[in-house]
Design an enzyme around this catalytic site. Sequence first.
Site, PDB file in Angstrom:
ATOM      1  N   TYR A 191      -0.497  -2.840  11.727  1.00 55.79           N
ATOM      2  CA  TYR A 191      -0.126  -1.423  11.596  1.00 55.79           C
ATOM      3  C   TYR A 191      -1.026  -0.573  12.500  1.00 55.79           C
ATOM      4  O   TYR A 191      -0.538   0.235  13.298  1.00 55.79           O
ATOM      5  CB  TYR A 191      -0.243  -0.971  10.136  1.00 55.79           C
ATOM      6  CG  TYR A 191      -0.312   0.526   9.977  1.00 55.79           C
ATOM      7  CD1 TYR A 191      -1.513   1.152   9.693  1.00 55.79           C
ATOM      8  CD2 TYR A 191       0.826   1.307  10.152  1.00 55.79           C
ATOM      9  CE1 TYR A 191      -1.593   2.529   9.579  1.00 55.79           C
ATOM     10  CE2 TYR A 191       0.757   2.693  10.039  1.00 55.79           C
ATOM     11  CZ  TYR A 191      -0.449   3.289   9.759  1.00 55.79           C
ATOM     12  OH  TYR A 191      -0.535   4.650   9.651  1.00 55.79           O
ATOM     13  N   SER A 194      -3.478   7.747  13.010  1.00 52.46           N
ATOM     14  CA  SER A 194      -4.149   7.388  11.757  1.00 52.46           C
ATOM     15  C   SER A 194      -5.611   7.050  12.013  1.00 52.46           C
ATOM     16  O   SER A 194      -5.963   6.563  13.086  1.00 52.46           O
ATOM     17  CB  SER A 194      -3.450   6.166  11.143  1.00 52.46           C
ATOM     18  OG  SER A 194      -4.243   5.601  10.131  1.00 52.46           O
ATOM     19  N   LYS A 254      -0.315   1.868  16.024  1.00 53.80           N
ATOM     20  CA  LYS A 254      -0.765   3.258  16.204  1.00 53.80           C
ATOM     21  C   LYS A 254      -1.618   3.383  17.477  1.00 53.80           C
ATOM     22  O   LYS A 254      -1.474   4.336  18.252  1.00 53.80           O
ATOM     23  CB  LYS A 254      -1.570   3.731  14.989  1.00 53.80           C
ATOM     24  CG  LYS A 254      -0.747   3.915  13.729  1.00 53.80           C
ATOM     25  CD  LYS A 254       0.314   4.998  13.878  1.00 53.80           C
ATOM     26  CE  LYS A 254       1.034   5.257  12.576  1.00 53.80           C
ATOM     27  NZ  LYS A 254       2.130   6.261  12.714  1.00 53.80           N
TER      28      LYS A 254
HETATM   29  C1  WQD Z   1      -8.534   3.500  -0.453  1.00 53.37           C
HETATM   30  C2  WQD Z   1      -9.677   2.848  -1.220  1.00 53.37           C
HETATM   31  C3  WQD Z   1      -9.500   0.470  -1.423  1.00 53.37           C
HETATM   32  C4  WQD Z   1      -6.044   0.343  -4.040  1.00 53.37           C
HETATM   33  C5  WQD Z   1      -4.977   3.136   4.284  1.00 53.37           C
HETATM   34  C6  WQD Z   1      -4.569   2.843   5.683  1.00 53.37           C
HETATM   35  C7  WQD Z   1      -4.686   4.079   6.521  1.00 53.37           C
HETATM   36  C8  WQD Z   1      -3.901   5.206   5.886  1.00 53.37           C
HETATM   37  C9  WQD Z   1      -4.360   5.431   4.457  1.00 53.37           C
HETATM   38  C10 WQD Z   1      -1.756   5.258   6.951  1.00 53.37           C
HETATM   39  C11 WQD Z   1     -10.114   1.548  -0.564  1.00 53.37           C
HETATM   40  C12 WQD Z   1      -9.454   1.152  -2.777  1.00 53.37           C
HETATM   41  C13 WQD Z   1      -7.072   0.807  -3.235  1.00 53.37           C
HETATM   42  C14 WQD Z   1      -6.361  -0.290  -5.272  1.00 53.37           C
HETATM   43  C15 WQD Z   1      -8.696   0.055  -4.834  1.00 53.37           C
HETATM   44  N1  WQD Z   1      -2.535   4.933   5.899  1.00 53.37           N
HETATM   45  N2  WQD Z   1      -8.369   0.666  -3.635  1.00 53.37           N
HETATM   46  N3  WQD Z   1      -7.684  -0.401  -5.621  1.00 53.37           N
HETATM   47  O1  WQD Z   1      -7.228   1.481   2.952  1.00 53.37           O
HETATM   48  O2  WQD Z   1      -8.528   3.668   3.106  1.00 53.37           O
HETATM   49  O3  WQD Z   1      -6.321   3.496   4.235  1.00 53.37           O
HETATM   50  O4  WQD Z   1      -4.184   4.193   3.769  1.00 53.37           O
HETATM   51  O5  WQD Z   1      -2.091   5.848   7.947  1.00 53.37           O
HETATM   52  O6  WQD Z   1      -4.158   3.804   7.780  1.00 53.37           O
HETATM   53  O7  WQD Z   1      -5.482   1.892   6.218  1.00 53.37           O
HETATM   54  O8  WQD Z   1      -6.434   3.587   1.762  1.00 53.37           O
HETATM   55  O9  WQD Z   1      -5.574   4.016  -0.492  1.00 53.37           O
HETATM   56  O10 WQD Z   1      -5.313   1.678   0.486  1.00 53.37           O
HETATM   57  O11 WQD Z   1      -7.549   2.489  -0.231  1.00 53.37           O
HETATM   58  O12 WQD Z   1      -9.885  -0.082  -5.173  1.00 53.37           O
HETATM   59  O13 WQD Z   1      -5.476  -0.745  -6.054  1.00 53.37           O
HETATM   60  O14 WQD Z   1      -9.223   2.517  -2.510  1.00 53.37           O
HETATM   61  O15 WQD Z   1     -10.299  -0.702  -1.499  1.00 53.37           O
HETATM   62  O16 WQD Z   1     -11.515   1.443  -0.685  1.00 53.37           O
HETATM   63  P1  WQD Z   1      -7.230   2.966   3.007  1.00 53.37           P
HETATM   64  P2  WQD Z   1      -6.116   2.925   0.347  1.00 53.37           P
END
Ligand code: WQD
Length: 332
Positions: free
Chosen positions: A148, A124, A152
Amino acid sequence: MAVLVTGGAGYIGSHTCIELLNAGEDIVVIDNFYNSKPRAIELIKEITGRDFAFYENDCCDESALDRIFAENFITEVIHFAGYKAVGESCLKPVMYYENNLQSTISLLKVMQKYGCKKLVFSSSATVYGIPAKVPVTEKMKLSAINPYGSTKLIIENMCRELYASDKEWSIALLRYFNPIGAHESGKIGEDPNGIPNNLMPLILRAASGKMATLSVFGNDYPTPDGTCVRDYIHVVDLALGHVAAIKSVRKETGCPAYNLGTGKGYSVLEIINAFEKVNGVKIPYVIAARRPGDAAECYSNPDLAKKKLGWTAERGIEQMCRDSWNYIKNNA
Ligand code: WQD
């Protein structure tokens, strides 16, 4: 001869099984349905018209893995099985370490026993922590900022040290950025058990009225519109990256890591706007406080995967939004 897919009923796993079968591969799947459903296995067979052996087992169960290798001629493994929710990992770190590390250790021990030394591992972009600069390349510093991500990174290090101890191993470490979207059939998609954490599943809940408003976590980041920028990649492009990686581990030994992303960054508001435009639905949202641990920007340089795997992501953000919504509409 078959490719063993651990976690093959999951979101990325099921899409990868479809593309492996479409590419003419034979597969065997193991899944314990911790974050997936039995229906996914039936749908993979329905969509591809192909059959395969399925084992409802936990990858931490070494005897169950041994039975799979004894009953099937496994030539390569794609290892998806593992817990993947960042927020949950912060609340239950020991559960994450136990499951993600033990399942991998059990798998590697059984692979060694049966002389199967070709592995594609589901890593990841989280192993980059908060990247010092973007786009992110595979040479950049690795650091974990949540349990998490630590699991990884530990598993990546385990793989690198395994290769150093036995140069017959062929391992590809695939670092996913932000997978979204769904199969064009609308029959399978992201269907997490429990409350989702990621942006797209929450956009879908807001769009379908299952959630009153979406919270946008901060609009005061140093980005063009103040919201965080990420590298969203269509799950089918990601699945095709695994098909390319299987071909690669058949050809050469080693333990390289590859970024699987589009190389383009989109902000949260850009995703919301694209989703609304493509699907003709309104996403009610409010600007909320920043989410701890979020990087302002994280997107890939995917050139190495293009060079070494002959793979590039082809589906654009509009198709990702369209396919995501199509899956929800087909499974309301
Ligand atoms: C994306 C953006 C949030 C929810 C994570 C893991 C990574 C991978 C993918 C497994 C961010 C914003 C989110 C919400 C928001 N997973 N957001 N409101 O954090 O980039 O990555 O998922 O491998 O390892 O870390 O993805 O989709 O959680 O967030 O504003 O209700 O959307 O702040 O900027 P992230 P995400």
